[in-house]
Scaffold this active site. Structure first.
Site, PDB file in Angstrom:
ATOM      1  N   SER A 140       9.450  42.068   6.768  1.00  6.55           N
ATOM      2  CA  SER A 140       8.993  41.035   7.777  1.00  6.55           C
ATOM      3  C   SER A 140       9.733  41.428   9.218  1.00  6.55           C
ATOM      4  O   SER A 140      10.619  42.004   9.079  1.00  6.55           O
ATOM      5  CB  SER A 140       9.338  39.592   7.352  1.00  6.55           C
ATOM      6  OG  SER A 140       9.358  38.644   8.302  1.00  6.55           O
ATOM      7  N   TYR A 154      15.833  33.790   3.705  1.00  7.70           N
ATOM      8  CA  TYR A 154      14.642  34.534   4.085  1.00  7.70           C
ATOM      9  C   TYR A 154      14.990  35.632   4.769  1.00  7.70           C
ATOM     10  O   TYR A 154      14.695  36.520   4.587  1.00  7.70           O
ATOM     11  CB  TYR A 154      13.320  33.644   4.480  1.00  7.70           C
ATOM     12  CG  TYR A 154      12.112  34.433   4.823  1.00  7.70           C
ATOM     13  CD1 TYR A 154      11.266  34.758   3.598  1.00  7.70           C
ATOM     14  CD2 TYR A 154      11.878  34.892   6.012  1.00  7.70           C
ATOM     15  CE1 TYR A 154      10.029  35.235   4.101  1.00  7.70           C
ATOM     16  CE2 TYR A 154      10.760  35.632   6.299  1.00  7.70           C
ATOM     17  CZ  TYR A 154       9.753  36.018   5.401  1.00  7.70           C
ATOM     18  OH  TYR A 154       8.820  36.608   5.499  1.00  7.70           O
ATOM     19  N   ALA A 156      17.974  37.005   5.548  1.00 10.44           N
ATOM     20  CA  ALA A 156      18.804  37.950   4.691  1.00 10.44           C
ATOM     21  C   ALA A 156      18.230  38.858   3.789  1.00 10.44           C
ATOM     22  O   ALA A 156      18.532  39.938   3.561  1.00 10.44           O
ATOM     23  CB  ALA A 156      19.921  37.132   4.229  1.00 10.44           C
TER      24      ALA A 156
END
Length: 255
Positions: A140, A154, A156
């Protein structure tokens, strides 16, 4: 109609999510045989209805036995694995680090990082037997910079996916196994709409407008656009691409 992926055997995890669904459909359209893995039985059934070249396989890839079984089934049924699209993931709680429960943090890491690791661990020997292959990990833009302060797990986890991608790319390039990552930005999915609702429970549309204003392209991306990049990385035109990190975000990251 040309089918550039004809003859390829592809495993897609996270197939019942918005981007995963679009990717299965694109791979099938391009001629591949797709083993679609996910935890939503109804959505898997809908994917299988596309045609005989899509096979549903319910699984939780954060469980090592289930991850291995997915690969073993593919090897037994089709004799090889050409491509792994590693897309299973969750967002997790919308909280600051100081308020984040450890169990919830571990759950996000187990799914988003553990699932990617386990699939890579068990697909490498299969790809070695297959003569090489392509692994496409879905990270992402949150894995490239500080994302929302209230999504620490999220953020990390997606940084970790990039780390696994780079590590594996260097380790296995000499065996014809290339590993790359895709970092989507804001893509029109149920997951993103849930994040918007968490960001502003009173006015999700306001949260959406604020994010969209920061995207130079002036819109969210479509799952099919991520699927198109996934199709390229799976194909033979990408055979010298390894260890690369691709953003697909309408220009959001550079600015």
């Amino acid at each position: 109609m040309t089918q550039p992926l004809k003859g390829k055997i592809i495993i897609v995890t996270g197939a019942t999510g918005g981007i995963g669904d679009a990717t299965v459909k694109r791979y099938a359209k391009d001629g591949a045989t797709v083993v679609a893995s996910g935890r939503n039985a109804d959505r898997l059934a809908a994917l299988e209805a596309i045609g005989p070249n899509v096979v549903g396989h319910p699984s939780d890839v954060s469980n090592e036995d289930e991850a291995k079984a997915l690969i073993d089934r593919t090897m037994t049924q089709f004799g090889k694995v050409d491509v792994l699209w590693n897309g299973a993931g969750i967002v997790g709680e919308n909280l600051l680090i100081e308020d984040y429960p450890l169990d919830d943090f571990n759950h996000v890491m187990n799914v988003n990082v553990g699932g990617v690791f386990l699939m890579m661990k068990h697909v490498v020997p299969a790809m070695r037997k297959s003569g090489g292959g392509s692994i496409i990990n879905i990270s992402s833009v949150a894995g490239l910079f500080d994302s929302r302060p209230t999504l620490p797990a999220y953020c990390a986890s997606k940084h970790a996916v990039i780390g696994l991608t780079r590590n594996g790319a260097k380790a296995y390039a000499g065996e014809g196994i290339r590993i790359n990552a895709i970092c989507p930005g804001q893509i029109e999915t149920d997951m993103l709409r849930a994040v918007e609702a968490d960001a502003d429970p009173e006015d999700a549309a306001k949260a959406r407008a604020a994010v969209m204003a920061a995207i130079p392209a002036g819109r969210y991306g479509e799952p099919e656009e991520v699927a198109a990049l996934s199709a390229f990385l799976a194909g033979d035109d990408a055979t010298f691409i390894n260890g690369s990190i691709y953003t697909i975000d309408g220009g959001f990251t550079p600015f």
